[in-house]
Design a protein around this motif. Structure first.
Motif, PDB file in Angstrom:
ATOM      1  N   GLY A   1      29.140   4.720  12.271  1.00 49.74           N
ATOM      2  CA  GLY A   1      29.514   3.634  11.380  1.00 49.74           C
ATOM      3  C   GLY A   1      28.800   3.754  10.056  1.00 49.74           C
TER       4      GLY A   1
ATOM      5  N   CYS B   1      38.075  -3.986   6.146  1.00 48.06           N
ATOM      6  CA  CYS B   1      37.690  -2.878   7.007  1.00 48.06           C
ATOM      7  C   CYS B   1      38.725  -2.732   8.113  1.00 48.06           C
ATOM      8  CB  CYS B   1      36.300  -3.114   7.608  1.00 48.06           C
ATOM      9  SG  CYS B   1      35.707  -1.741   8.613  1.00 48.06           S
TER      10      CYS B   1
ATOM     11  N   THR C   1      38.274  -1.321  10.920  1.00 44.90           N
ATOM     12  CA  THR C   1      37.663  -1.431  12.244  1.00 44.90           C
ATOM     13  C   THR C   1      36.777  -2.675  12.300  1.00 44.90           C
ATOM     14  OG1 THR C   1      35.971   0.120  11.461  1.00 44.90           O
ATOM     15  CG2 THR C   1      37.793   1.031  12.745  1.00 44.90           C
TER      16      THR C   1
ATOM     17  N   PHE D   1      29.319  -1.801   9.352  1.00 45.48           N
ATOM     18  CA  PHE D   1      30.654  -1.652   9.927  1.00 45.48           C
ATOM     19  C   PHE D   1      30.632  -0.464  10.881  1.00 45.48           C
ATOM     20  CE2 PHE D   1      30.811  -3.399   5.706  1.00 45.48           C
ATOM     21  CZ  PHE D   1      31.686  -4.467   5.802  1.00 45.48           C
ATOM     22  N   ARG D   2      31.288  -0.619  12.034  1.00 52.78           N
ATOM     23  CA  ARG D   2      31.273   0.462  13.007  1.00 52.78           C
ATOM     24  C   ARG D   2      32.681   0.972  13.273  1.00 52.78           C
ATOM     25  NH1 ARG D   2      28.994  -3.137  18.036  1.00 52.78           N
ATOM     26  NH2 ARG D   2      30.559  -4.781  18.005  1.00 52.78           N
ATOM     27  N   SER D   3      32.740   2.182  13.802  1.00 47.95           N
ATOM     28  CA  SER D   3      34.027   2.809  14.079  1.00 47.95           C
ATOM     29  C   SER D   3      34.564   2.362  15.428  1.00 47.95           C
ATOM     30  CB  SER D   3      33.871   4.328  14.057  1.00 47.95           C
ATOM     31  OG  SER D   3      33.004   4.734  15.108  1.00 47.95           O
ATOM     32  N   SER D   4      35.834   2.667  15.655  1.00 48.68           N
ATOM     33  CA  SER D   4      36.454   2.382  16.953  1.00 48.68           C
ATOM     34  C   SER D   4      36.448   3.657  17.790  1.00 48.68           C
ATOM     35  CB  SER D   4      37.884   1.883  16.752  1.00 48.68           C
ATOM     36  OG  SER D   4      38.688   2.908  16.207  1.00 48.68           O
TER      37      SER D   4
ATOM     38  N   THR E   1      35.570   4.688  10.411  1.00 52.00           N
ATOM     39  CA  THR E   1      35.664   3.424   9.706  1.00 52.00           C
ATOM     40  C   THR E   1      35.894   3.684   8.224  1.00 52.00           C
ATOM     41  OG1 THR E   1      34.480   1.380   9.106  1.00 52.00           O
ATOM     42  CG2 THR E   1      33.144   3.328   9.470  1.00 52.00           C
TER      43      THR E   1
END
Length: 260
Positions: free
Chosen positions: A22, A43, A45, A65-68, A73
């Motif tokens: 992220g 965002c 994600t 912010f973090r990724s899925s 992201t």
């Protein structure tokens, strides 16, 4: 004026321990005249830690912010630049964007922009549109961006007089600012942004000034088109009656050509 960078670093490290992929966006405001307000973000994600709502002079803020599971992201964070010492002639926004993919290089962008749309940044559709527009020229992580701007202010003469009274006539105007940003290449990227009241030396870094972003294109309306055509036809008929028959009918439309 000092900023507790140690506290900022500790906050970033705490967030990094909780995330595997992220980004953290850390902003430090070293400018004594500018407030960063009306925060909005977009965002694709998850927002792990909501960005700071407003950042006053001498303060800092952070968002994460973090990724899925299926993608990295990418997104945008924006603040409106406001001052209590002077009023700007245009609404200016600090716009920060990023892309941290699951595989590949991180990238980012940074702009101080005048956005024509009145729906920016409150409407998400406008935030998405601005992101897509600005992300065409992203910079690869590991490099820096320096953005120096000298915004116009309302009642500029009064401001110049005040600066002379303060003995600052030969210095840079109080409205000038430089925003610089750098981004880490790691999987948990840190995008660091700083706002300063002076201009940096323009070495080999990418340098930007204020940019203008036009509003969204207007949707085609057949009804509006026909109304305009009927209005133009009525104006032409009235002109002919007045010219050849001396008849001046009362028109139901406003003739913009004659400012009536």
């Amino acid at each position: 004026m000092s900023i507790d960078s140690a506290a900022l670093l500790q906050t970033i490290c705490t967030i990094r321990k909780q995330l595997t992929r992220g980004i953290t966006v850390a902003i430090e405001n070293f400018h004594e005249h500018y407030h960063l307000r009306n925060m909005e973000y977009y965002c694709e994600t998850d927002c792990y830690n909501a960005p700071t709502i407003s950042i006053s002079p001498g303060k800092w803020g952070i968002g994460a912010f973090r990724s899925s599971m299926t993608c990295g992201t990418r997104g945008l964070l924006t603040y409106e630049l406001q001052s209590e010492s002077f009023a700007l002639t245009d609404r200016l926004f600090l716009i920060i964007g990023w892309h941290v993919p699951l595989v590949g290089d991180n990238s980012f962008f940074l702009h101080v922009a005048q956005v024509e749309s009145p729906d920016f940044p409150t409407k998400e559709a406008e935030r998405v549109r601005v992101y897509e527009f600005l992300s065409r020229k992203k910079m690869r992580a590991g490099k820096s961006i320096f953005c120096y701007v000298s915004p116009e202010i309302v009642d500029d003469q009064k401001q110049q007089v005040k600066e002379k009274e303060d003995g600052k006539a030969d210095n840079m105007p109080k409205s000038c600012l430089t925003v610089c940003a750098s981004m880490a290449t790691t999987s948990m990227a840190n995008l660091r942004v700083e706002i300063h009241p002076y201009q940096f030396a323009q070495d080999e870094q990418k340098t930007e000034g204020t940019i203008h972003i036009a509003g969204p294109p207007q949707k085609f309306s057949f009804t509006k088109l026909m109304e305009e055509r009927f209005a133009n036809a009525e104006i032409k008929v009235n002109d002919a009656l007045e010219k050849f028959l001396g008849i001046k009918p009362e028109s139901t439309v406003k003739d913009t050509r004659k400012n009536i």
